[in-house]
Structure formats: C-alpha cells, structure tokens
Design an enzyme around this catalytic site. Structure first.
Site, mmCIF file in Angstrom:
data_model
loop_
_atom_site.group_PDB
_atom_site.id
_atom_site.type_symbol
_atom_site.label_atom_id
_atom_site.label_comp_id
_atom_site.label_asym_id
_atom_site.label_seq_id
_atom_site.Cartn_x
_atom_site.Cartn_y
_atom_site.Cartn_z
ATOM 1 N N ILE A 132 73.386 14.938 12.986
ATOM 2 C CA ILE A 132 73.378 14.423 11.611
ATOM 3 C C ILE A 132 72.145 14.861 10.816
ATOM 4 O O ILE A 132 72.243 15.102 9.605
ATOM 5 C CB ILE A 132 73.547 12.888 11.602
ATOM 6 N N ASP A 179 65.011 0.101 14.145
ATOM 7 C CA ASP A 179 63.738 0.815 14.248
ATOM 8 C C ASP A 179 62.952 0.938 12.950
ATOM 9 O O ASP A 179 61.806 1.408 12.958
ATOM 10 C CB ASP A 179 63.978 2.217 14.855
ATOM 11 N N HIS A 231 71.559 -5.581 12.437
ATOM 12 C CA HIS A 231 71.112 -6.075 13.745
ATOM 13 C C HIS A 231 69.632 -6.412 13.776
ATOM 14 O O HIS A 231 69.029 -6.462 14.836
ATOM 15 C CB HIS A 231 71.465 -5.053 14.827
HETATM 16 P P1 CNA Z 1 75.835 4.112 20.237
HETATM 17 O O1 CNA Z 1 76.961 3.310 20.719
HETATM 18 O O2 CNA Z 1 74.802 4.549 21.218
HETATM 19 O O3 CNA Z 1 76.465 5.399 19.546
HETATM 20 C C1 CNA Z 1 75.682 6.425 19.040
HETATM 21 C C2 CNA Z 1 76.623 7.522 18.553
HETATM 22 O O4 CNA Z 1 75.852 8.482 17.865
HETATM 23 C C3 CNA Z 1 77.359 8.248 19.677
HETATM 24 O O5 CNA Z 1 78.735 8.295 19.347
HETATM 25 C C4 CNA Z 1 76.748 9.646 19.681
HETATM 26 O O6 CNA Z 1 77.687 10.657 19.970
HETATM 27 C C5 CNA Z 1 76.264 9.783 18.267
HETATM 28 N N1 CNA Z 1 75.069 10.614 18.118
HETATM 29 C C6 CNA Z 1 73.951 10.610 18.868
HETATM 30 N N2 CNA Z 1 73.032 11.436 18.350
HETATM 31 C C7 CNA Z 1 73.612 12.003 17.254
HETATM 32 C C8 CNA Z 1 73.168 12.948 16.294
HETATM 33 N N3 CNA Z 1 71.945 13.478 16.351
HETATM 34 N N4 CNA Z 1 74.011 13.303 15.301
HETATM 35 C C9 CNA Z 1 75.265 12.762 15.229
HETATM 36 N N5 CNA Z 1 75.732 11.874 16.111
HETATM 37 C C10 CNA Z 1 74.905 11.490 17.102
HETATM 38 O O7 CNA Z 1 75.054 3.403 19.048
HETATM 39 P P2 CNA Z 1 75.636 2.439 17.900
HETATM 40 O O8 CNA Z 1 74.577 2.353 16.880
HETATM 41 O O9 CNA Z 1 76.996 2.799 17.511
HETATM 42 O O10 CNA Z 1 75.702 1.058 18.704
HETATM 43 C C11 CNA Z 1 75.234 -0.009 18.150
HETATM 44 C C12 CNA Z 1 73.965 -0.562 18.831
HETATM 45 C C13 CNA Z 1 72.969 0.431 19.325
HETATM 46 C C14 CNA Z 1 73.227 -1.295 17.766
HETATM 47 O O11 CNA Z 1 73.231 -2.635 18.086
HETATM 48 C C15 CNA Z 1 71.798 -0.770 17.734
HETATM 49 O O12 CNA Z 1 70.885 -1.804 17.503
HETATM 50 C C16 CNA Z 1 71.590 -0.186 19.075
HETATM 51 N N6 CNA Z 1 70.508 0.797 19.200
HETATM 52 C C17 CNA Z 1 69.646 1.041 18.173
HETATM 53 C C18 CNA Z 1 68.637 1.981 18.300
HETATM 54 C C19 CNA Z 1 67.695 2.213 17.144
HETATM 55 O O13 CNA Z 1 67.367 1.298 16.405
HETATM 56 N N7 CNA Z 1 67.268 3.470 16.948
HETATM 57 C C20 CNA Z 1 68.513 2.685 19.492
HETATM 58 C C21 CNA Z 1 69.399 2.410 20.553
HETATM 59 C C22 CNA Z 1 70.398 1.460 20.370
#
Ligand code: CNA
Length: 247
Positions: free
Chosen positions: A231, A107, A122
C-alpha cells in the site's frame, strides 16, 4: 506495480468529492510493525497463547504480567515512523479529497504523518489510564515501567486499546459510520477484514470501492478496483500521478 491500476486510482481520487480510507495493520507493515495475519505476522509466531487470547480482557485481568510482557515486545514500536501510505493519506486530506481515516491500528502513525481526522476504532497505545482513579499515563510512562505498570494510587494502568471481548468506543463507531455514509469513494487497505465489528462497517458499502491489500479479502468481488500490491508503494505512485493540485 501495475501502473494502469495506479492511474485508475489517481483518477478515482480526482473524481471523488468525499473519499474515506478504512485500514488496518497492513498500513504499518512498511513502517516495520508486523501485522497479525501475514506470513511474518504475529499469528504465525510461536507464543505460549494465541495473540487473541493474550489480547483479551479476561487475560489482561487474570494474567496482567504476561499480558504486558507480550504487549511491550509485540505491540509497542516507539521508533516506527510513518511510511508513504500514511503520508499520502495525510496529503489527500490536506487537498480536501479525503474526509477521514478510519483505522483499526493502535500505533498513532496517521496522526504522526499529519492526518487530522483519524478515527481509532481500536484505541491507541499513546493513552493509558489507571483502572482505579482514571489518571492518564503516556506511552513513555509505560515504556519506562517494568512488569505491571502501576499508578501512584496503586491501581493497575491499562492501555486505552480495545481488547478482545471489549466494546468499541461509541463515539468512534458513530463517527466512522457517519464518514462512510457521507462518502462517495471508500478505499480499504492493509486489512484482512477478519476482525468484527470493525469489518462490518464497510460490508454493505454502495459507493465506489477500492481495495489495496496484499492478500485476498471477502470483499474483493465487490471492489471496483483491486490492487494486491504494497500500500505504501501504491499510494506513493498514485500521488505522483495526481500531481500538485486537484486537476
Ligand atoms: P491483519 O488481520 O493482520 O491483516 C493485515 C492485512 O494487511 C493482511 O491481509 C495483509 O495481507 C495485508 N498487508 C500487510 N502488509 C501490507 C502492505 N504493505 N500493503 C498491503 N497490504 C498489506 O490486520 P487487521 O488490521 O485487519 O486486523 C485487525 C487487528 C490488527 C486490529 O485490531 C489492530 O489493532 C491489530 N494490529 C494493529 C497493529 C498496528 O497498530 N500497527 C499491528 C498489529 C495488529
């Protein structure tokens, strides 16, 4: 918020010589961008195909229109702003404490917050290229297009996002591994550590390890400090305790 844990984190950051942050989608949920695996995340929403199928190279090739329908709706958040986590990490870099942010996010919010050394494992939604002539297109170009975005040469435009089945950029891998190897403190935050090979980069970390994640990860037992709180809030409170300078 467990203040004793925040105090410990502040002290660990003060003691660190070269801290590195490794994060994922959870870093941006407080900016209004849903992650994949939380309850409100994309994996728990109804869609014709699972997200990892839609976000795969094969699906992009064979169902480009459906890919873009999902991508525009679920992966693009042009109005999202950096939150307290992005801002704290940028500030820690300015203070010479943090040497790199390694992110699985696409993002661009770390850069928007002012972080300089951001390693995007990524890729990013901010860069897009014609699959035929390699011409560059911005996020705006994609937002202003309909259906399958096409280059002036007629080629299909593809986001510079690493899809499932695709390899990670070699320079980003090297940069990430170097930063981790040279660090004495690793903060892992907002990632389920379920996506490989990225999750493998931190697996055998030998320095001091902090995990800030709302749900459990398979590395929790390795952590010197485990914080299961949001976080953004955690890092905002940490920065307050750190005060204005290193000591
Ligand atoms: P995931 O597998 O969705 O894990 C996210 C983790 O973050 C989970 O374990 C949640 O419990 C934890 N979490 C969520 N919100 C909070 C918070 N506010 N504070 C603390 N912990 C929190 O996502 P990963 O990134 O591990 O998986 C990898 C993928 C998701 C990547 O390839 C990304 O590109 C992809 N992704 C990216 C975005 C983005 O760019 N914002 C959005 C959605 C997915």
């Amino acid at each position: 918020m467990d203040l004793s844990k925040v105090e410990r984190l502040a002290q660990m950051l003060k003691d660190a010589r070269r801290a590195v942050f490794f994060g994922g989608a959870g870093v941006s949920t407080e900016s209004g961008i849903p992650d994949f695996r939380s309850t409100g995340g994309l994996y728990n929403q109804e869609w014709r195909y699972p997200p990892e199928t839609i976000l795969s190279h094969t699906f992009f090739q064979n169902n480009t229109e459906e890919f873009y329908r999902f991508y525009r709706k679920k992966m693009l958040f042009p109005n999202a702003k950096p939150n307290a986590a992005h801002e704290a990490l940028a500030e820690l870099e300015r203070r010479g404490i943090l040497t790199a942010v390694i992110t699985q996010n696409i993002d661009g919010l770390h850069q928007a917050a002012g972080s300089q050394h951001v390693i995007e494992l990524h890729g990013t939604v901010h860069k897009n290229f014609c699959t035929r002539c390699r011409r560059f297109y911005s996020l705006e170009d994609i937002l202003h297009s309909d259906g399958v975005p096409r280059c002036s040469c007629g080629g299909i435009i593809k986001p510079a996002v690493v899809l499932y089945e695709e390899s990670l950029p070699t320079d980003a891998i090297e940069d990430a591994l170097d930063a981790i190897a040279a660090s004495d403190l690793l903060i892992i935050g907002g990632t389920s550590l379920a996506v490989y090979p990225a999750a493998g980069f931190v697996q055998n970390y030998r320095g001091r390890l902090v995990i800030i994640n709302r749900s459990p990860t398979h590395m929790d037992r390795q952590a010197d400090l485990l914080i299961d709180q949001p976080i953004g809030e955690t890092l905002r409170e940490t920065m307050k305790l750190m005060g204005g300078s290193r000591d």
